[in-house]
Every structure is written in structure tokens, then in C-alpha cells.
Scaffold this active site. Structure first.
Site, PDB file in Angstrom:
ATOM      1  N   CYS A   2     -30.638 -15.597 -54.377  1.00 46.99           N
ATOM      2  CA  CYS A   2     -31.021 -14.908 -53.148  1.00 46.99           C
ATOM      3  C   CYS A   2     -30.010 -15.198 -52.047  1.00 46.99           C
ATOM      4  O   CYS A   2     -29.483 -16.297 -51.951  1.00 46.99           O
ATOM      5  CB  CYS A   2     -32.407 -15.294 -52.632  1.00 46.99           C
ATOM      6  SG  CYS A   2     -33.719 -15.050 -53.804  1.00 46.99           S
ATOM      7  N   ARG A  27     -25.428 -13.294 -55.081  1.00 44.19           N
ATOM      8  CA  ARG A  27     -26.444 -14.340 -55.201  1.00 44.19           C
ATOM      9  C   ARG A  27     -27.758 -13.819 -55.794  1.00 44.19           C
ATOM     10  O   ARG A  27     -28.646 -14.593 -56.148  1.00 44.19           O
ATOM     11  CB  ARG A  27     -26.750 -14.946 -53.826  1.00 44.19           C
ATOM     12  CG  ARG A  27     -25.532 -15.517 -53.131  1.00 44.19           C
ATOM     13  CD  ARG A  27     -25.916 -16.070 -51.785  1.00 44.19           C
ATOM     14  NE  ARG A  27     -26.807 -17.203 -51.948  1.00 44.19           N
ATOM     15  CZ  ARG A  27     -26.420 -18.445 -52.145  1.00 44.19           C
ATOM     16  NH1 ARG A  27     -25.137 -18.715 -52.201  1.00 44.19           N
ATOM     17  NH2 ARG A  27     -27.283 -19.418 -52.281  1.00 44.19           N
ATOM     18  N   TRP A  76     -33.108 -12.478 -55.974  1.00 44.39           N
ATOM     19  CA  TRP A  76     -33.119 -12.779 -57.411  1.00 44.39           C
ATOM     20  C   TRP A  76     -34.534 -13.277 -57.681  1.00 44.39           C
ATOM     21  O   TRP A  76     -34.904 -14.375 -57.270  1.00 44.39           O
ATOM     22  CB  TRP A  76     -32.083 -13.852 -57.742  1.00 44.39           C
ATOM     23  CG  TRP A  76     -31.922 -14.086 -59.218  1.00 44.39           C
ATOM     24  CD1 TRP A  76     -31.117 -13.384 -60.067  1.00 44.39           C
ATOM     25  CD2 TRP A  76     -32.563 -15.090 -60.011  1.00 44.39           C
ATOM     26  NE1 TRP A  76     -31.232 -13.891 -61.347  1.00 44.39           N
ATOM     27  CE2 TRP A  76     -32.115 -14.939 -61.336  1.00 44.39           C
ATOM     28  CE3 TRP A  76     -33.491 -16.109 -59.736  1.00 44.39           C
ATOM     29  CZ2 TRP A  76     -32.538 -15.753 -62.377  1.00 44.39           C
ATOM     30  CZ3 TRP A  76     -33.915 -16.921 -60.771  1.00 44.39           C
ATOM     31  CH2 TRP A  76     -33.438 -16.737 -62.084  1.00 44.39           C
ATOM     32  N   ASN A 102     -34.742 -18.330 -49.440  1.00 43.27           N
ATOM     33  CA  ASN A 102     -34.022 -18.593 -50.681  1.00 43.27           C
ATOM     34  C   ASN A 102     -34.501 -19.951 -51.176  1.00 43.27           C
ATOM     35  O   ASN A 102     -34.413 -20.934 -50.441  1.00 43.27           O
ATOM     36  CB  ASN A 102     -32.504 -18.618 -50.391  1.00 43.27           C
ATOM     37  CG  ASN A 102     -31.696 -19.153 -51.559  1.00 43.27           C
ATOM     38  OD1 ASN A 102     -32.105 -19.029 -52.709  1.00 43.27           O
ATOM     39  ND2 ASN A 102     -30.558 -19.755 -51.275  1.00 43.27           N
ATOM     40  N   GLY A 103     -35.022 -19.998 -52.415  1.00 41.06           N
ATOM     41  CA  GLY A 103     -35.531 -21.265 -52.951  1.00 41.06           C
ATOM     42  C   GLY A 103     -36.870 -21.039 -53.611  1.00 41.06           C
ATOM     43  O   GLY A 103     -37.256 -19.896 -53.890  1.00 41.06           O
ATOM     44  N   GLU A 482     -17.122 -21.598 -74.086  1.00 36.29           N
ATOM     45  CA  GLU A 482     -16.834 -20.827 -72.873  1.00 36.29           C
ATOM     46  C   GLU A 482     -16.543 -19.357 -73.209  1.00 36.29           C
ATOM     47  O   GLU A 482     -17.032 -18.446 -72.537  1.00 36.29           O
ATOM     48  CB  GLU A 482     -15.658 -21.473 -72.124  1.00 36.29           C
ATOM     49  CG  GLU A 482     -15.222 -20.754 -70.859  1.00 36.29           C
ATOM     50  CD  GLU A 482     -16.310 -20.606 -69.797  1.00 36.29           C
ATOM     51  OE1 GLU A 482     -17.399 -21.186 -69.950  1.00 36.29           O
ATOM     52  OE2 GLU A 482     -16.078 -19.865 -68.827  1.00 36.29           O
ATOM     53  N   LYS A 486     -18.827 -16.309 -71.786  1.00 38.09           N
ATOM     54  CA  LYS A 486     -18.216 -15.268 -70.947  1.00 38.09           C
ATOM     55  C   LYS A 486     -18.560 -13.892 -71.495  1.00 38.09           C
ATOM     56  O   LYS A 486     -18.947 -12.997 -70.773  1.00 38.09           O
ATOM     57  CB  LYS A 486     -16.703 -15.504 -70.938  1.00 38.09           C
ATOM     58  CG  LYS A 486     -15.984 -15.107 -69.725  1.00 38.09           C
ATOM     59  CD  LYS A 486     -15.946 -16.147 -68.623  1.00 38.09           C
ATOM     60  CE  LYS A 486     -17.280 -16.642 -68.216  1.00 38.09           C
ATOM     61  NZ  LYS A 486     -17.281 -17.836 -67.419  1.00 38.09           N
ATOM     62  N   GLU A 489     -22.477 -13.056 -71.347  1.00 38.83           N
ATOM     63  CA  GLU A 489     -22.933 -12.969 -69.965  1.00 38.83           C
ATOM     64  C   GLU A 489     -22.663 -11.588 -69.348  1.00 38.83           C
ATOM     65  O   GLU A 489     -23.507 -11.035 -68.663  1.00 38.83           O
ATOM     66  CB  GLU A 489     -22.183 -14.062 -69.209  1.00 38.83           C
ATOM     67  CG  GLU A 489     -22.372 -14.160 -67.748  1.00 38.83           C
ATOM     68  CD  GLU A 489     -21.649 -15.387 -67.177  1.00 38.83           C
ATOM     69  OE1 GLU A 489     -22.157 -15.925 -66.210  1.00 38.83           O
ATOM     70  OE2 GLU A 489     -20.576 -15.806 -67.678  1.00 38.83           O
ATOM     71  N   HIS A 505     -23.007 -24.938 -92.649  1.00 40.46           N
ATOM     72  CA  HIS A 505     -24.305 -25.617 -92.738  1.00 40.46           C
ATOM     73  C   HIS A 505     -25.439 -24.695 -92.293  1.00 40.46           C
ATOM     74  O   HIS A 505     -26.497 -25.176 -91.892  1.00 40.46           O
ATOM     75  CB  HIS A 505     -24.274 -26.918 -91.925  1.00 40.46           C
ATOM     76  CG  HIS A 505     -23.275 -27.884 -92.453  1.00 40.46           C
ATOM     77  ND1 HIS A 505     -23.483 -28.592 -93.625  1.00 40.46           N
ATOM     78  CD2 HIS A 505     -22.044 -28.228 -92.030  1.00 40.46           C
ATOM     79  CE1 HIS A 505     -22.420 -29.349 -93.868  1.00 40.46           C
ATOM     80  NE2 HIS A 505     -21.529 -29.133 -92.917  1.00 40.46           N
ATOM     81  N   LYS A 604     -25.097 -15.718 -58.990  1.00 38.22           N
ATOM     82  CA  LYS A 604     -23.940 -16.604 -58.948  1.00 38.22           C
ATOM     83  C   LYS A 604     -24.341 -18.060 -58.734  1.00 38.22           C
ATOM     84  O   LYS A 604     -23.833 -18.960 -59.368  1.00 38.22           O
ATOM     85  CB  LYS A 604     -23.020 -16.142 -57.820  1.00 38.22           C
ATOM     86  CG  LYS A 604     -21.761 -16.973 -57.638  1.00 38.22           C
ATOM     87  CD  LYS A 604     -20.792 -16.699 -58.748  1.00 38.22           C
ATOM     88  CE  LYS A 604     -19.508 -17.480 -58.645  1.00 38.22           C
ATOM     89  NZ  LYS A 604     -18.803 -17.497 -59.934  1.00 38.22           N
TER      90      LYS A 604
HETATM   91  O1  M6R Z   1     -21.978 -23.273 -59.373  1.00 36.62           O
HETATM   92  P1  M6R Z   1     -21.993 -24.005 -60.683  1.00 36.62           P
HETATM   93  O2  M6R Z   1     -20.613 -24.260 -61.219  1.00 36.62           O
HETATM   94  O3  M6R Z   1     -22.798 -25.272 -60.621  1.00 36.62           O
HETATM   95  O4  M6R Z   1     -22.722 -23.035 -61.673  1.00 36.62           O
HETATM   96  C1  M6R Z   1     -23.004 -23.434 -62.996  1.00 36.62           C
HETATM   97  C2  M6R Z   1     -23.360 -22.254 -63.870  1.00 36.62           C
HETATM   98  O5  M6R Z   1     -24.464 -21.576 -63.349  1.00 36.62           O
HETATM   99  C3  M6R Z   1     -22.185 -21.264 -63.991  1.00 36.62           C
HETATM  100  O6  M6R Z   1     -21.049 -21.882 -64.508  1.00 36.62           O
HETATM  101  C4  M6R Z   1     -22.584 -20.094 -64.921  1.00 36.62           C
HETATM  102  O7  M6R Z   1     -22.758 -20.539 -66.220  1.00 36.62           O
HETATM  103  C5  M6R Z   1     -21.534 -18.992 -64.829  1.00 36.62           C
HETATM  104  N1  M6R Z   1     -22.165 -17.740 -64.549  1.00 36.62           N
HETATM  105  C6  M6R Z   1     -20.751 -18.796 -66.088  1.00 36.62           C
HETATM  106  O8  M6R Z   1     -19.810 -17.795 -65.944  1.00 36.62           O
END
Ligand code: M6R
Length: 609
Positions: A2, A27, A76, A102-103, A482, A486, A489, A505, A604
Site C-alpha cells: 500500500c 507498493r 495491496w 498501510n500495515g 533467483e 524472476k 514472478e 531424487h 514491491k
Molecule cells: O525489500 P526486500 O529486499 O526486503 O524485499 C524482499 C523480497 O520481497 C523481494 O526480494 C522479492 O522477492 C522480489 N519481488 C523478487 O524480485
């Protein structure tokens, strides 16, 4: 999670709020709303489910709503599905208070029951509505006092923006465990969840601490503690280039940020290399303290956790201190073996991730020293750590992290070399070699980025894939995680990352004719091993994309297609091998027509548990 924004001044508030929200949409983006007060029209609430553009269209970019004070929100969803009703601002029963939040208010059900018992009617499923209703319930003519009473009742996290019809020139704000800044203008003042929202209006800000209450009017900003005493705040001047938070001609922030990686790496590495030595002015750890470290624990979430996995291999190899990498949401709910002989390294782009922050606090409670790697200056994680090393990646807007991940890796290498050197574990030749590799890294990343067309071509063949597997060993396994994250996501293609030796396995049963397997093979000593795994999957019908360094042309006889990256020392190879993986994910998502910068269900900055 948010984004909130608030304005009080002489100009029409709504266009300013909408422009601010546009910069905060990363956000959260399932609905948006504004509350604006005008003497003639009273309090007007406008909300719409969907992306911000739906609200902007409805309000003709704000031209339709009068008033020079207001609050805005981009959501969000946590409590209650995305809908017009559940969008913020939430308003009290008699329309006196409007609140953006937000929270998460953890005890909202108890509070709601209490208010229902008093005959108060609720319209939404949100926890936020409880705040608006409580404000009206406790209000006896003094907004500050009502706010303090409400805050004393709330459990959980919040950044709040509040306006009240009885005080049409006053905007109130407060935070606890959720970010909030105050923008200081001339004849106008602002609140926002993040700097980009107000950057076109002012560069002078206050960073608020937990439970500091701000009262903003056009010409004054007062920061008070819960007892009403005035707090003197330090004004922070933001000197970012405004373009840093703009797309600058690129179609997506993600692509812009991928291309910015050489610069981000230079900005992160160069100031810390002086006369051939790593100088970490940012940290105060002494040699004696380092010698007493018995364990290192790296804690983070998502991609930052994948950096932690690289850190495990790297730090252990160089310092010979046992290292564990753990996702923050797991660490906080077990009984971790952390004490004053543990160095906890916290990794976070935003510096606000709720689980990471909670794990940091848990580690500190147990006596550990906390060193954090953070991108957002002045964020909660940075503030609460013993030492902070900033990644100078600049603002990262795309939900999928790229340049922050790369700069976090660079900081990990520097910490590993620095600690190993303090412990006398590196020969002068080894040290010099690492420094040279660090110096060359930005330029090599630039080089790796030049190959983008071949990756785009490959993506055009595979963007319809149903499942994609990533395999690797050691650092390449950390990188597989990673690459896989990526891709899934932003493209919504199912994908899994596996330690290459582990496939047989169980998971190998998922390999069918044509299944794409991305095999990472950048570690010289493990090249043959991973080629055996490539043979295993090919024998079961897989189509294999190999990623390796330029001298391993032998990969051509095993894999169906290959991407080559420049060679550096083994430890830093993930920084180069991640480039084709980021580009692959990007191009696949672009070809599928996905909303790359704002993937579904994500946000984000994850400031809720
Ligand atoms: O702000 P942060 O680095 O703590 O965020 C951690 C994860 O939420 C962040 O890396 C998330 O996995 C990304 N969207 C990946 O691309």
C-alpha cells in the site's frame, strides 16, 4: 504494501495526490482512492477497484474534485478482497474522519466488536475502518488527543494519514513499523510512503520514527510525541536525480533497471575501493570483534534471501566461519541459536520488509550484532542495525528486483573479502585478484548485457512453456533460485529451481519431451558434474539451455542452446550469470503481454507478515 500520500496547501489537492500515487503504485495496485475536503463540497471520497488509471479516468485526472487538502491510497489487499468499498480512504460512521492506512491492525476484530457493541455501523471488511471509527468514537473536539487514544488501542503496524471535517486545514500522520515521510514545501506540505511520490514537489523531508505524530498545515509541520511534546526533526535533503524514479524512455522500469546495473555496481563498489584496498567506512566492527564471531547468519526474504545463499557459499569459503542463510519468516518463529557470538547479516532492498525487520529484532534481542545491507537510506532496517552498508542502486521501482540484487551481491563479496582479510585468511595475491575482479565487474556486466538480442530470440521460442526448471550446483544453485523466481514472478510460468544433483531424487519424473531445463554451469570445477546432469535430463526428453562462461564452448555438444557470459573469479560469477536469467524472464513476460512492473498479487515492499 500500500502507498499513502497526503497534501495540504493552496493548489488543487486531487491532481497532486493522483500524481503522487502514480509513483507509489509499485507498493500495491488492486484499488485506489482519495479523500479531499473542500469548503463548499465538504469531504469527498472517490475510490475505484483496479489500477490507479481507473480512478484517474473516473476523476478526469483530478479535475473533477475540488479542495486543497486530501489523502490518497493505492492498495495491496490484506483484509477484504479488492473492491470499491474496501479501498481506502475509510471513513467514520458520521463522515467526520477519513483515514488511509498501510500495515495491518492485528487486534481489529476485538476493536470492531467493541465498536459494534456501541451501535457503530461498518461498511467494509478492512481493518482500517476500525481506525476511522475509533477516531470518531474518542473525538471530543481535539484531534491529537483522539489520535493518541486510538494509537494506544492499536496492535500491529501502521502508517496513517488522517483528515477531519472539523479541521479542514490540518492533516495528521503517524507511523509504526510501516514507512512514512513528510515532505516540506513552501506554502504546502506532504506525507508519503516513499520519496518518489513527492520528489517533483520538494526535496526536503523528515523521516518519521515510530509513534511520532505529525500535524501538517500549509505553513507549518509539527512533530509531536505521544505526550504532545514537540520533537525537533533533522531535515534531510534528497539529492537523487528525478529521472532515477522515471522510466526515461524505456517501456518498463524492470528493463531500465536491468540496464542500469553497471552504473549501480560502480556506485556501490567504487567508493569502497581505495588504493587497492576495500574500505568499509560504514561498519565499525573491529578485528577483535570479528575474531569472536563463531557463526554468521544471513536473514532475508525472496531475492534478498537468494543473495543470502550466495553469501553462505562465499563467506564460508573465504572466512571459514560457519554460515547459515535463512528466510526471515522462518527464523522468527523458531528458537534460533543466535547469541552474542553470532553476526547476523540482514539483506533488504526496501529496508521495510516486515518479516526481515522482525527477524532483525529477534536477533538483537538474543544479543547478536546486526550488519545490514540495505538500499533505502533511513529505512527501518537501516535504522535498527548496528552497522549498515548501503547498496547505491538508486530507487528500484519494478516489483521484480534486478539492480538491487546485483548490488547486494557486490556488497556480499566485499564483506567476505574484508572479513577474510581481517582474519588473515587471504594471501596478498588472492586479495589483489579479488580486488581486480571487483573493479572489472561493472564493465563485465555491461558486456553481458550486450547479448540481449540472442536472449530475446530464445525467449520468443519458449514464452509459451508450461514448466521451466533451473538447475545448478553450489553458487549456480543459489543463482538457479533467483532465475526461477524472476521468471515465475513476472511471467506466471511455473518454474522450479533444483540443486542439479538432487533432481534424480524425485523431480526428474516431471521432465517430459520438450521440457525446458536451464542448466547453470559457471563453476569450472563442477562443469563436468553439471554436464552429467544435463545428459540425465536430455535422456528424458528435456530441451536444455546452458549458461556458462565463454571458454566452456564444450557445452555446445551437451546443451541444445547456450548463453555465454564473461569470466570472473568463481565467487563473483553469479553477478554475470544472472544477467541472461533476468533478461530471459523479462522477454518471456513481455512476449506474454504480462504487466511486468506490477505483476499480479505482488507488491514491491512487503510490510505485512
Ligand atoms: O525489500 P526486500 O529486499 O526486503 O524485499 C524482499 C523480497 O520481497 C523481494 O526480494 C522479492 O522477492 C522480489 N519481488 C523478487 O524480485
Amino acid at each position: 504494501m500500500c502507498g499513502i500520500v497526503g497534501y495540504v496547501g493552496f493548489d488543487p489537492a486531487t491532481p497532486i495526490l493522483l500524481k503522487g500515487l502514480e509513483k507509489l503504485e509499485y507498493r500495491g495496485y488492486d484499488s485506489a482512492g482519495v479523500a479531499v475536503y473542500d469548503e463548499k463540497d465538504g469531504l469527498r471520497i472517490e475510490k475505484a477497484k483496479g489500477k490507479l488509471r481507473v480512478l484517474c479516468e473516473k476523476l478526469h485526472d483530478g479535475k473533477d474534485v475540488n479542495g486543497t487538502i486530501g489523502i490518497g491510497h493505492t492498495r495491496w489487499a490484506t483484509h477484504g478482497a479488492p473492491s470499491d468499498i474496501n479501498s481506502h480512504p475509510q471513513v467514520s460512521d458520521h463522515g467526520k474522519f477519513a483515514v488511509v492506512h498501510n500495515g495491518i491492525i492485528e487486534n481489529y476484530l476485538t476493536l470492531k466488536e467493541f465498536l459494534l457493541g456501541k451501535g457503530i455501523t461498518f461498511v467494509s471488511e478492512t481493518d482500517t475502518e476500525v481506525i476511522a471509527q475509533l477516531l470518531e468514537y474518542y473525538y471530543e473536539g481535539n484531534i491529537f488527543s483522539a489520535l493518541v487514544k486510538v494509537l494506544q488501542k492499536l496492535e500491529g503496524s501502521y502508517a496513517l494519514g488522517v483528515i477531519c471535517t472539523d479541521a479542514p486545514n490540518e492533516l495528521y500522520a503517524v507511523r509504526k513499523d510501516s514507512p512514512l515521510i513528510v515532505g516540506l514545501g513552501k506554502g504546502e506540505n506532504f506525507i508519503a510512503s516513499d520519496v518518489p511520490a513527492i520528489l517533483s514537489k520538494t526535496r526536503d523531508i523528515y523521516r518519521l520514527k515510530d509513534q511520532e505524530i505529525v500535524k501538517l498545515t500549509r505553513n507549518q509541520v509539527e512533530v509531536l510525541n505521544m505526550d504532545g511534546a514537540r520533537i525537533e526533526k533533522e531535515k534531510v535533503h534528497i539529492d537523487w536525480d528525478v529521472n532515477a524514479a522515471e522510466k526515461g524512455g524505456y517501456e518498463h522500469f524492470m528493463f531500465k533497471e536491468i540496464m542500469e546495473q553497471p552504473k549501480a555496481l560502480r556506485d556501490t563498489i567504487s567508493p569502497r575501493l581505495r588504493d587497492g584496498r576495500i574500505v568499509l567506512d560504514d561498519i565499525t566492527l573491529t578485528r577483535e570483534q570479528v575474531e569472536k564471531i563463531r557463526r554468521i547468519c544471513v536473514v532475508a526474504c525472496g531475492s534478498a534471501y537468494h543473495v543470502g545463499m550466495v553469501a553462505k557459499y562465499t563467506l564460508e569459503k573465504l572466512t571459514r566461519i560457519p554460515v547459515e542463510a535463512e528466510v526471515a519468516s522462518e527464523l522468527r518463529y523458531r528458537d534460533p541459536i543466535i547469541d552474542k557470538s553470532t553476526l547476523v547479516i540482514v539483506v533488504s532492498q526496501s529496508g521495510e520488509t516486515a518479516d526481515t525487520l522482525a527477524a532483525l529484532r529477534e536477533a538483537k534481542k538474543r544479543g547478536a550484532r546486526v550488519l545490514s545491507i540495505v538500499n533505502v537510506v533511513g529505512s527501518s532496517i537501516a535504522n535498527e542495525s548496528d552497522d549498515v552498508i548501503y547498496t547505491w542502486a538508486g530507487p528500484e521501482i519494478a516489483v521484480a528486483t534486478t539492480k538491487a540484487y546485483s548490488t547486494q551481491l557486490a556488497v556480499v563479496y566485499m564483506i567476505a573479502i574484508y572479513l577474510a582479510d581481517l582474519l588473515g585468511k587471504l594471501s596478498p595475491e588472492e586479495y589483489e585478484n579479488y580486488i581486480q575482479c571487483l573493479q572489472k565487474l561493472p564493465e563485465q556486466v555491461e558486456d553481458a548485457l550486450k547479448d540481449k538480442e540472442s536472449i530475446q530470440y530464445f525467449a520468443s521460442k519458449y514464452f509459451n512453456a508450461k514448466d521451466i526448471f533451473f538447475i545448478g550446483r553450489n553458487l549456480d544453485y543459489a543463482l538457479s533460485m533467483e532465475g526461477s523466481l524472476k521468471l515465475k514472478e513476472i511471467s506466471y510460468i511455473h518454474s522450479e529451481a533444483y540443486a542439479a544433483g538432487e533432481l534424480k531424487h524425485g523431480t526428474i519424473s516431471l521432465i517430459e519431451n520438450g521440457t525446458l531445463v536451464v542448466a547453470l554451469a559457471t563453476i569450472d570445477s563442477l562443469f563436468e558434474k553439471i554436464m552429467s546432469n544435463v545428459k540425465e535430463v536430455k535422456a528424458r526428453g528435456a530441451y536444455v539451455l546452458g549458461v556458462t562462461t565463454r571458454e566452456h564452448t564444450a557445452i555446445q555438444s551437451e546443451a541444445d542452446y547456450a548463453f555465454y557470459v564473461p569470466k570472473t573469479c568463481e565467487m563473483m560469477q553469479p553477478s554475470l550469470a544472472v544477467i541472461p536469467l533476468q533478461l530471459f524472464a523479462y522477454y518471456v513476460a513481455a512476449m506474454k503481454g504480462c504487466d511486468i512492473d506490477k505483476p499480479r498479487n505482488l507488491a514491491k515492499s512487503v510490510t505485512v507478515e
